[in-house]
Write a protein that holds these residues in place. Structure first.
Motif, PDB file in Angstrom:
ATOM      1  N   GLU A 192      49.714  54.474  71.862  1.00 23.96           N
ATOM      2  CA  GLU A 192      48.608  55.327  71.422  1.00 23.96           C
ATOM      3  C   GLU A 192      47.469  54.498  70.843  1.00 23.96           C
ATOM      4  O   GLU A 192      46.295  54.784  71.078  1.00 23.96           O
ATOM      5  CB  GLU A 192      49.090  56.330  70.381  1.00 23.96           C
ATOM      6  N   LEU A 193      47.799  53.454  70.086  1.00 23.74           N
ATOM      7  CA  LEU A 193      46.745  52.619  69.513  1.00 23.74           C
ATOM      8  C   LEU A 193      45.987  51.875  70.594  1.00 23.74           C
ATOM      9  O   LEU A 193      44.767  51.653  70.468  1.00 23.74           O
ATOM     10  CB  LEU A 193      47.352  51.639  68.502  1.00 23.74           C
ATOM     11  N   LEU A 194      46.666  51.493  71.664  1.00 19.18           N
ATOM     12  CA  LEU A 194      45.967  50.854  72.787  1.00 19.18           C
ATOM     13  C   LEU A 194      44.998  51.837  73.438  1.00 19.18           C
ATOM     14  O   LEU A 194      43.863  51.475  73.779  1.00 19.18           O
ATOM     15  CB  LEU A 194      46.979  50.348  73.818  1.00 19.18           C
ATOM     16  N   ARG A 195      45.420  53.073  73.596  1.00 21.85           N
ATOM     17  CA  ARG A 195      44.523  54.090  74.160  1.00 21.85           C
ATOM     18  C   ARG A 195      43.351  54.338  73.231  1.00 21.85           C
ATOM     19  O   ARG A 195      42.209  54.488  73.676  1.00 21.85           O
ATOM     20  CB  ARG A 195      45.284  55.398  74.406  1.00 21.85           C
ATOM     21  N   PHE A 196      43.626  54.349  71.943  1.00 24.83           N
ATOM     22  CA  PHE A 196      42.560  54.581  70.971  1.00 24.83           C
ATOM     23  C   PHE A 196      41.566  53.421  70.988  1.00 24.83           C
ATOM     24  O   PHE A 196      40.355  53.633  70.865  1.00 24.83           O
ATOM     25  CB  PHE A 196      43.157  54.745  69.572  1.00 24.83           C
ATOM     26  N   GLU A 197      42.067  52.217  71.148  1.00 24.72           N
ATOM     27  CA  GLU A 197      41.184  51.055  71.246  1.00 24.72           C
ATOM     28  C   GLU A 197      40.241  51.199  72.434  1.00 24.72           C
ATOM     29  O   GLU A 197      39.035  50.907  72.321  1.00 24.72           O
ATOM     30  CB  GLU A 197      42.012  49.775  71.372  1.00 24.72           C
ATOM     31  N   ARG A 198      40.759  51.667  73.559  1.00 25.56           N
ATOM     32  CA  ARG A 198      39.904  51.872  74.734  1.00 25.56           C
ATOM     33  C   ARG A 198      38.858  52.948  74.453  1.00 25.56           C
ATOM     34  O   ARG A 198      37.714  52.852  74.925  1.00 25.56           O
ATOM     35  CB  ARG A 198      40.760  52.242  75.954  1.00 25.56           C
ATOM     36  N   THR A 199      39.237  53.955  73.675  1.00 25.53           N
ATOM     37  CA  THR A 199      38.272  54.990  73.301  1.00 25.53           C
ATOM     38  C   THR A 199      37.136  54.399  72.479  1.00 25.53           C
ATOM     39  O   THR A 199      35.956  54.697  72.706  1.00 25.53           O
ATOM     40  CB  THR A 199      38.974  56.105  72.495  1.00 25.53           C
ATOM     41  N   LEU A 200      37.476  53.554  71.510  1.00 19.24           N
ATOM     42  CA  LEU A 200      36.442  52.924  70.682  1.00 19.24           C
ATOM     43  C   LEU A 200      35.539  52.024  71.512  1.00 19.24           C
ATOM     44  O   LEU A 200      34.319  51.981  71.298  1.00 19.24           O
ATOM     45  CB  LEU A 200      37.094  52.116  69.556  1.00 19.24           C
ATOM     46  N   LEU A 201      36.118  51.310  72.459  1.00 16.46           N
ATOM     47  CA  LEU A 201      35.316  50.444  73.323  1.00 16.46           C
ATOM     48  C   LEU A 201      34.348  51.273  74.160  1.00 16.46           C
ATOM     49  O   LEU A 201      33.194  50.858  74.391  1.00 16.46           O
ATOM     50  CB  LEU A 201      36.220  49.603  74.221  1.00 16.46           C
ATOM     51  N   ALA A 202      34.793  52.443  74.618  1.00 14.56           N
ATOM     52  CA  ALA A 202      33.913  53.311  75.386  1.00 14.56           C
ATOM     53  C   ALA A 202      32.774  53.839  74.516  1.00 14.56           C
ATOM     54  O   ALA A 202      31.616  53.916  74.956  1.00 14.56           O
ATOM     55  CB  ALA A 202      34.715  54.473  75.977  1.00 14.56           C
ATOM     56  N   LEU A 245      38.692  46.662  52.108  1.00 10.28           N
ATOM     57  CA  LEU A 245      37.962  46.415  53.347  1.00 10.28           C
ATOM     58  C   LEU A 245      38.921  45.847  54.377  1.00 10.28           C
ATOM     59  O   LEU A 245      39.605  44.858  54.137  1.00 10.28           O
ATOM     60  CB  LEU A 245      36.819  45.428  53.104  1.00 10.28           C
ATOM     61  N   VAL A 246      38.978  46.487  55.545  1.00 13.38           N
ATOM     62  CA  VAL A 246      39.789  45.975  56.655  1.00 13.38           C
ATOM     63  C   VAL A 246      38.857  45.795  57.842  1.00 13.38           C
ATOM     64  O   VAL A 246      37.992  46.637  58.106  1.00 13.38           O
ATOM     65  CB  VAL A 246      40.958  46.917  56.998  1.00 13.38           C
ATOM     66  N   GLU A 247      39.003  44.709  58.557  1.00 12.05           N
ATOM     67  CA  GLU A 247      38.148  44.469  59.709  1.00 12.05           C
ATOM     68  C   GLU A 247      38.839  43.562  60.706  1.00 12.05           C
ATOM     69  O   GLU A 247      39.731  42.775  60.348  1.00 12.05           O
ATOM     70  CB  GLU A 247      36.809  43.862  59.288  1.00 12.05           C
ATOM     71  N   VAL A 248      38.426  43.681  61.955  1.00 14.30           N
ATOM     72  CA  VAL A 248      38.969  42.842  63.017  1.00 14.30           C
ATOM     73  C   VAL A 248      37.933  42.772  64.134  1.00 14.30           C
ATOM     74  O   VAL A 248      37.166  43.717  64.358  1.00 14.30           O
ATOM     75  CB  VAL A 248      40.303  43.411  63.559  1.00 14.30           C
ATOM     76  N   THR A 249      37.891  41.644  64.811  1.00 15.40           N
ATOM     77  CA  THR A 249      37.053  41.494  65.991  1.00 15.40           C
ATOM     78  C   THR A 249      37.934  41.591  67.225  1.00 15.40           C
ATOM     79  O   THR A 249      38.870  40.808  67.401  1.00 15.40           O
ATOM     80  CB  THR A 249      36.318  40.139  65.987  1.00 15.40           C
ATOM     81  N   LEU A 250      37.655  42.568  68.067  1.00 18.06           N
ATOM     82  CA  LEU A 250      38.423  42.748  69.289  1.00 18.06           C
ATOM     83  C   LEU A 250      38.060  41.660  70.302  1.00 18.06           C
ATOM     84  O   LEU A 250      37.013  41.003  70.170  1.00 18.06           O
ATOM     85  CB  LEU A 250      38.152  44.132  69.877  1.00 18.06           C
ATOM     86  N   PRO A 251      38.896  41.443  71.317  1.00 14.48           N
ATOM     87  CA  PRO A 251      38.644  40.363  72.281  1.00 14.48           C
ATOM     88  C   PRO A 251      37.264  40.410  72.936  1.00 14.48           C
ATOM     89  O   PRO A 251      36.697  39.360  73.268  1.00 14.48           O
ATOM     90  CB  PRO A 251      39.753  40.571  73.325  1.00 14.48           C
ATOM     91  N   ASP A 252      36.691  41.608  73.106  1.00 15.26           N
ATOM     92  CA  ASP A 252      35.369  41.688  73.749  1.00 15.26           C
ATOM     93  C   ASP A 252      34.237  41.438  72.760  1.00 15.26           C
ATOM     94  O   ASP A 252      33.067  41.482  73.123  1.00 15.26           O
ATOM     95  CB  ASP A 252      35.199  43.052  74.408  1.00 15.26           C
ATOM     96  N   GLY A 253      34.578  41.190  71.482  1.00 16.50           N
ATOM     97  CA  GLY A 253      33.564  40.879  70.481  1.00 16.50           C
ATOM     98  C   GLY A 253      33.200  42.013  69.559  1.00 16.50           C
ATOM     99  O   GLY A 253      32.441  41.818  68.594  1.00 16.50           O
TER     100      GLY A 253
END
Length: 317
Positions: free
Chosen positions: A247-257, A161-169
């Motif tokens: 690329e991971l930063l762009r992917f993070e923005r995709t997940l946030l969207a 199990l891998v998990e993380v909370t991004l800055p926006d929650g």
């Protein structure tokens, strides 16, 4: 960033069966979270996301899905053996105990209630004999040894199990089939697929899950995975990819969207169906407007219990 296709293969027939483990109570999300499978569901069909994540409507198990679970279990147990015992014979001996564990699930037993009939190879829910089914799983296990030499690998994690909370929650969580860590600290993320490798046009969709894991590991460990590796046991191919920070930063923005779109859908109760060729594998056509069905009322109480804060007002008779 690079993409390496080790050999060519045709697109697998139908979607790859999901093999995402069900969290135990200790692993259960503390609040609404996003996993690779659920993100893919929403992208494919928002209404499917609702049915699976919020309504939690039951879905049939298929022979292909259970076969995938069995093969994953064998490959996980394989690395419990000393390196010298990680042979084809040693792996095949793990089939029976792994199968015995699966048989404790009533839905699995029901799949084998009748003898194999004509069309079992083309109908994912057709009856199949246990012997024939186990033999097909064994072939997938054997094929693994044509792709990797498990005697030379010592995983740092399996079904982890891998998990993380991004800055926006936003809570991201998922299960990695295998995580390898080199003495230098380099990470390799490995995922087993029981289908065949997709055509080049579908590679980005196949890698979505792996980029998800790479993002979580980067955010938790501060290390960008050196390699993402998808192993396709259906035809013995492998797809490898090396992401970078940008690329991971762009992917993070995709997940946030994606998550913003999910939150809007939850707050309004407006989950639109998206009819596609994948509908042929969906268990929910009877309650899908795209097929003349009527979805059940939005389950506001269940959604609230799951931690959703903003919910639609549902009028009930």
């Amino acid at each position: 960033m690079t993409v390496t296709v080790e050999t060519n293969a045709m697109l697998a027939q139908g979607p790859e069966p999901a093999a995402e483990p069900v969290p135990t109570p200790a692993q259960a999300p503390r609040r609404p979270s996003l996993s690779p499978s659920r993100a893919a569901d929403f992208k494919t069909c928002p209404l499917l996301y609702r049915f699976r994540t919020i309504d939690r409507l039951p879905e049939r198990k298929s022979l292909a899905m259970v076969r995938g679970t069995l093969v994953h279990s064998v490959l996980e147990r394989l690395y419990d053996l000393p390196p010298a015992q990680r042979t084809v014979d040693g792996a095949l001996e793990l089939l029976e105990p792994a199968w015995a564990d699966l048989q404790t699930e009533p839905e699995v037993a029901e799949l084998f209630a009748t003898a194999q009939g004509e069309g079992a190879e083309t109908d994912v829910n057709a009856p199949e004999s246990v012997d024939a089914w186990l033999a097909s799983a064994g072939k997938l296990v054997e094929r693994y040894f044509t792709i990797e030499d498990p005697t030379r690998i010592q995983p740092a994690g399996r079904e982890e199990l891998v998990e993380v909370t991004l800055p926006d929650g936003l809570l991201l969580r998922g299960f990695v089939d295998r995580l390898d860590v080199a003495p230098s600290g380099a990470l390799r993320v490995v995922d087993y697929k029981t289908g065949s490798m997709p055509r080049e046009a579908f590679e980005n969709k196949a890698l979505f899950q792996m980029k998800f894991y790479a993002l979580v590991l980067w955010r938790t460990r501060g290390v960008v995975a050196a390699q993402l590796k998808l192993i396709y046991l259906g035809d013995g191919d492998a797809l490898t990819y090396s992401p970078d920070e940008a690329e991971l930063l762009r992917f993070e923005r995709t997940l946030l969207a994606i998550w913003s779109a999910i939150e809007r859908a939850v707050s309004t109760g407006d989950f639109r169906p998206n009819k596609s060729r994948l509908c042929g594998w969906c268990d929910h056509q009877a309650v899908c407007p795209a097929f003349g069905g009527t979805p059940p009322p939005f389950p506001t109480e269940a959604a609230a219990a799951a931690g959703w804060q903003t919910l639609p007002i549902v009028e009930r008779d």
